[in-house]
Scaffold this active site. Structure first.
Site, short mmCIF file in Angstrom:
data_model
loop_
_atom_site.label_atom_id
_atom_site.label_comp_id
_atom_site.label_asym_id
_atom_site.label_seq_id
_atom_site.Cartn_x
_atom_site.Cartn_y
_atom_site.Cartn_z
N TYR A 111 3.51 -4.15 9.75
CA TYR A 111 3.43 -2.69 9.66
C TYR A 111 4.51 -2.05 10.55
O TYR A 111 5.08 -1.02 10.21
CB TYR A 111 2.07 -2.16 10.12
CG TYR A 111 0.87 -2.58 9.29
CD1 TYR A 111 -0.37 -1.99 9.51
CD2 TYR A 111 0.94 -3.58 8.32
CE1 TYR A 111 -1.48 -2.36 8.78
CE2 TYR A 111 -0.17 -3.96 7.59
CZ TYR A 111 -1.39 -3.35 7.83
OH TYR A 111 -2.50 -3.73 7.12
N HIS A 126 0.85 -1.20 0.00
CA HIS A 126 0.00 0.00 0.00
C HIS A 126 0.88 1.24 0.00
O HIS A 126 0.67 2.19 0.75
CB HIS A 126 -0.96 -0.01 1.20
CG HIS A 126 -1.93 -1.14 1.15
ND1 HIS A 126 -3.23 -1.00 0.70
CD2 HIS A 126 -1.78 -2.45 1.47
CE1 HIS A 126 -3.83 -2.19 0.75
NE2 HIS A 126 -2.98 -3.08 1.20
#
Lengths: 362, 187
Positions: free
Chosen positions: A334, A64
């Site tokens: 993340y 992303h």
């Protein structure tokens, strides 16, 4: 000179014993750290698999990678308190910021590809608690666990000679992972939203919602758009300008705010709460608990969404992780992606050079 | 002026703090290194323990520092070689510095990274430093290195303690491990 008293008996066995005690502690530490078991999948391995697949662009998220910040608010209607004591569900409005992104691994990737459209959100309530979400426009995910995720990255790594994944490697992977094939079938059969504005964004994973009486239920949620749905023409995707989706939503926001309705869906007995590759029956009742309003877009270079991470395990009291293995995988991945890109320092986003985004410059 | 008694043991409070914190710090080191090595659901549990345990260690370390500054510790044996005395004092100083620095680094890295500093339930701490990605990267790296340094220092400390207990048998080990009340002071 060594401080050993004269006549010390059993000196060597004692020294060996001390050495053995230290070795046990050091060995235990090494085991805990995973240094003795290279097969253990750690958070670094997840991000390494992404970097091996599509390379590293310094300063950017490892998945992303291409995105746009937004600012808005969330107005809860109080109905959510039937499921969770989280103060986010108390009636009232709180400020939010977030990020639109596509699922691509490189920040300069074109928008005209079959990939996730995603919405990430950070919500802070007046008591200072924070809820972060990272949502995709599909109700299911291609894999259920870390091992499959890493294998999927490996199987879809483009062969430098062809620019495409090795068909045999990919075929072998899909044969072993029917859940990924099911996801691909879903993507093939489902229309792609023509805009970030008309996508429905799903929590993918279930979470534990605990109400004020202490009862816990498993809940998935989605944000449903007020903007009417329209589909991208899959046949002409490759002809879209590089930043078409982002330009489109920048333009929409210039015309006025965009809204979504947050719907919570409690699981019924038997629903797969720990498997993100399995959707729940479409007729599960949902509770509408509030409205998300997105008011304006901000470039990542100037906005609040770059120098944080939308870790889905940043949760307020009243919401907790389910046992879905992907939650820990996402949180860990993340974290590593954020640590690596923070060390690389800021770099101009792709949209920073996009003429359609120049209105957004501060 | 009354001559001050020379203690032969650490005060009961110092001893209690030492052993409680030894357990807590060892647990933290294993939890910390373990939680970043796995993406199983164990990671979530370990992280949820890591933050409040880290803050508990910080609070206990502050109390302990106060105790250390106000209660005279027993002297090291007179016949201990000079270099071992120096090593003892330096390593203890290092342990104090690291056990206070490490939780501050953890609190700092979460603050700089824009994370809420949740201890349990709705209870969270204020940001220790402003949000800043470069600062986050620095503090995150420092937290990892300090953890390894702390572990090595703890091992050295443990090895030296066992050396005093098993080889030298000079009262140093019992000065911290004794169950007896008071600090055994004699003028």
């Amino acid at each position: 000179m060594l401080g050993v008293p004269a006549g010390t008996r059993y000196l060597l066995p004692k020294l060996l014993l001390i050495g053995a005690v230290l070795a046990v502690f050091a060995g235990g530490f090494a085991y805990a750290a995973g240094w003795l078991t290279p097969a253990r999948l750690g958070q670094d391995a997840i991000v390494d698999s992404l970097e091996d697949n599509h390379g590293v662009v310094p300063g950017f998220r490892r998945a992303h990678a291409k995105g746009l910040c937004f600012i808005g608010s969330f107005a809860a209607n109080g109905q959510g308190q039937a499921l969770s004591r989280a103060t986010a569900f108390a009636a009232g409005s709180v400020p939010v910021f977030g990020r639109f992104s596509t699922g691509v691994g490189r920040p300069d990737a074109p928008d005209g590809v079959v990939t996730f459209h995603s919405l990430a959100l950070s919500l802070t309530t007046p008591d200072g608690q924070v809820w972060r979400m990272a949502l995709d426009d599909t109700p299911i995910f291609p894999v259920a666990d870390a091992a499959a995720f890493v294998a999927l990255q490996a199987a879809t790594t483009p062969d430098p000679a062809t620019g495409k994944p090795d068909p045999k490697a990919l075929g072998d992977y899909l044969a072993a992972h029917p859940e990924t094939q099911a996801f691909l079938d879903y993507m093939r059969d489902s229309p792609i939203p023509s805009s970030f504005a008309n996508g429905t964004y799903y929590s993918i994973n279930a979470f534990r919602f605990t109400d004020a009486a202490g009862q816990t239920r498993f809940v998935r949620w989605r944000f449903e758009p007020e903007a009417p749905f329209a589909a991208l023409d899959k046949a002409t995707l490759a002809t879209l300008p590089r930043d078409a989706l982002f330009d489109e939503v920048i333009d929409r926001l210039a015309q006025g705010p965009l809204r979504w309705h947050l719907l919570l869906t409690p699981a019924e007995p038997g629903d797969p709460v720990d498997d993100a590759t399995k959707a729940w029956p479409a007729d599960r009742p949902s509770v509408e608990v509030g409205v998300l309003t997105i008011e304006r877009a901000v470039l990542e270079d100037d906005g609040p969404c770059r120098d944080i991470t939308f870790d889905p395990l940043i949760l307020p009291d009243g919401i907790a992780a389910s046992d879905d293995p992907l939650l820990a995988v996402r949180s860990g991945a993340y974290s590593v992606s954020f640590t690596r890109r923070a060390a690389e320092g800021p770099h101009p986003s792709a949209l920073a050079s996009d003429p359609a985004a120049k209105e957004l410059k501060p | 002026m009354t001559p001050t008694a020379i203690p032969t043991r650490f005060s009961p409070l110092a001893r209690l703090l030492h052993w409680v914190m030894a357990l807590a710090i060892l647990a933290m080191l294993f939890i910390g290194v373990g939680m970043v090595s796995t993406v199983s659901n164990l990671r979530t549990l370990l992280l949820d323990i890591h933050r409040p345990l880290g803050m508990l260690i910080l609070v206990l370390a502050a109390i302990r520092l106060l105790v250390r500054l106000t209660h005279r510790p027993p002297p090291l044996p007179a016949d201990l070689p000079g270099w071992q005395k120096a090593a003892a004092h330096l390593s203890h100083l290092l342990l104090y510095v690291l056990m206070i620095a490490q939780p501050l680094l953890g609190w700092g890295l979460l603050s700089a990274g824009g994370y809420p500093v949740v201890l349990f339930g709705a209870f969270h701490l204020f940001p220790l430093v402003p949000q800043d990605a470069a600062l986050f990267a620095l503090l995150r790296a420092a937290h990892g290195w300090v953890a390894l340094l702390l572990f090595v220092t703890v091992l050295a400390h443990l090895g030296a303690a066992l050396f005093h207990a098993l080889v030298r048998r000079d009262g140093v080990f019992s000065s911290m491990a004794s169950w007896r009340p008071g600090n055994g002071g004699s003028a």
